[in-house]
Design a protein around this motif. Structure first.
Motif, PDB file in Angstrom:
ATOM      1  N   GLU A 152      30.764 -12.629   1.761  1.00 40.26           N
ATOM      2  CA  GLU A 152      30.844 -11.167   1.858  1.00 40.26           C
ATOM      3  C   GLU A 152      32.097 -10.637   1.168  1.00 40.26           C
ATOM      4  OE1 GLU A 152      30.544  -9.594   5.784  1.00 40.26           O
ATOM      5  OE2 GLU A 152      29.015 -11.030   6.382  1.00 40.26           O
ATOM      6  N   VAL A 153      33.050 -11.505   0.932  1.00 44.50           N
ATOM      7  CA  VAL A 153      34.339 -11.108   0.373  1.00 44.50           C
ATOM      8  C   VAL A 153      34.582 -11.898  -0.902  1.00 44.50           C
ATOM      9  CG1 VAL A 153      36.850 -11.144   0.758  1.00 44.50           C
ATOM     10  CG2 VAL A 153      35.301 -10.473   2.609  1.00 44.50           C
ATOM     11  N   ARG A 154      35.154 -11.269  -1.899  1.00 47.67           N
ATOM     12  CA  ARG A 154      35.367 -11.915  -3.185  1.00 47.67           C
ATOM     13  C   ARG A 154      36.230 -13.166  -3.034  1.00 47.67           C
ATOM     14  NH1 ARG A 154      38.413  -7.603  -6.825  1.00 47.67           N
ATOM     15  NH2 ARG A 154      38.583  -9.391  -8.227  1.00 47.67           N
ATOM     16  N   LEU A 155      35.994 -14.127  -3.911  1.00 51.81           N
ATOM     17  CA  LEU A 155      36.644 -15.428  -3.805  1.00 51.81           C
ATOM     18  C   LEU A 155      37.782 -15.611  -4.795  1.00 51.81           C
ATOM     19  CD1 LEU A 155      33.438 -17.641  -3.562  1.00 51.81           C
ATOM     20  CD2 LEU A 155      34.719 -16.583  -1.711  1.00 51.81           C
ATOM     21  N   ASP A 156      37.928 -14.693  -5.747  1.00 50.60           N
ATOM     22  CA  ASP A 156      38.909 -14.903  -6.808  1.00 50.60           C
ATOM     23  C   ASP A 156      40.301 -14.393  -6.458  1.00 50.60           C
ATOM     24  OD1 ASP A 156      37.743 -12.364  -6.805  1.00 50.60           O
ATOM     25  OD2 ASP A 156      38.317 -11.993  -8.890  1.00 50.60           O
ATOM     26  N   LEU A 157      40.477 -13.880  -5.232  1.00 49.11           N
ATOM     27  CA  LEU A 157      41.797 -13.454  -4.771  1.00 49.11           C
ATOM     28  C   LEU A 157      42.126 -14.197  -3.470  1.00 49.11           C
ATOM     29  CD1 LEU A 157      41.689  -9.583  -5.275  1.00 49.11           C
ATOM     30  CD2 LEU A 157      42.966 -11.245  -6.646  1.00 49.11           C
TER      31      LEU A 157
END
Length: 224
Positions: A152-157
């Motif tokens: 559900e939440v971006r993985l690149d940060l």
């Protein structure tokens, strides 16, 4: 200098609660300098010596009032975060943000205390607020990590970076409203700003098609 904790037992008596309620009202309405212990005692229907049985000084009483208000604020946010997690990360964070704004809106005493005593508060009670903000940030980080695990939440940060951003935006806008420095429609602006932040963090909101990159997926596997 006494700690922010109440010094003299027994603490939870009817008189003790009346003193705190009277002090909260007086400090919020008049400010620290213009409030007297005699006025607090009269409003609480107790004697001045009884006030000093529970609190060493007016400063000590003020510390306890501020701490209890801010802790109550924080407890509401933690409860809201936990309650909303089943609805997804975005909704959980929205619930936290709305709950905090509502708490600020319906707490004129807290608003008055912070507006009248902002310099004193920053000088004397930064550790209290710092601990509470740290606790909130930890809860936000846990919520975001759960979102990462569910895509559900971006993985690149890094989760820590996103938690810092959410906490800073949230606390910053709420502090402006609570302290009485808000402009017209500040609450609407606070909600809109938070939506912008969520749009940049979440990947599974309606209309979102962002997919995690291969590198981001590998990063998540390494972090487990």
């Amino acid at each position: 200098m006494p700690s922010v904790d109440e010094k003299f037992p027994p603490r939870d008596t009817a008189a003790y609660r009346r003193i705190l309620a009277a002090a909260e009202e007086s400090f919020g309405t008049l400010g620290f300098q213009k409030t007297s212990v005699v006025e607090i005692a009269d409003a609480a229907q107790v004697s001045k010596p009884l006030v000093y049985r529970y609190f060493e000084s007016k400063e000590h009483l003020y510390e306890v009032v501020v701490r209890r208000l801010v802790e109550s604020w924080n407890e509401e946010l933690v409860v809201e975060l936990s309650r909303s997690k089943e609805d997804g990360v975005a909704e959980a964070l929205r619930g936290m943000h709305r709950s905090s704004l509502e708490f600020a809106r319906r707490s004129p005493v807290l608003r008055g205390i912070l507006a009248n005593e902002r310099r004193l508060l920053l000088a004397s009670y930064s550790n209290v607020i710092g601990r509470i903000v740290g606790t909130l940030r930890g809860q936000i980080a846990e919520c975001l990590q759960a979102g990462v695990d569910r895509d559900e939440v971006r993985l690149d940060l890094p989760v820590a970076t996103m938690a810092d951003a959410v906490t800073e935006i949230h606390v910053g806008y709420v502090a402006r409203i609570v302290s009485g420095t808000e402009k017209p429609n500040a609450e609407r602006s606070a909600l809109d700003a938070f939506e912008c932040l969520l749009f940049g963090i979440c990947t599974s909101e309606p209309g979102r098609t962002t997919q995690p990159t291969k590198a981001a997926r590998q990063r998540r596997k390494r972090s487990r």
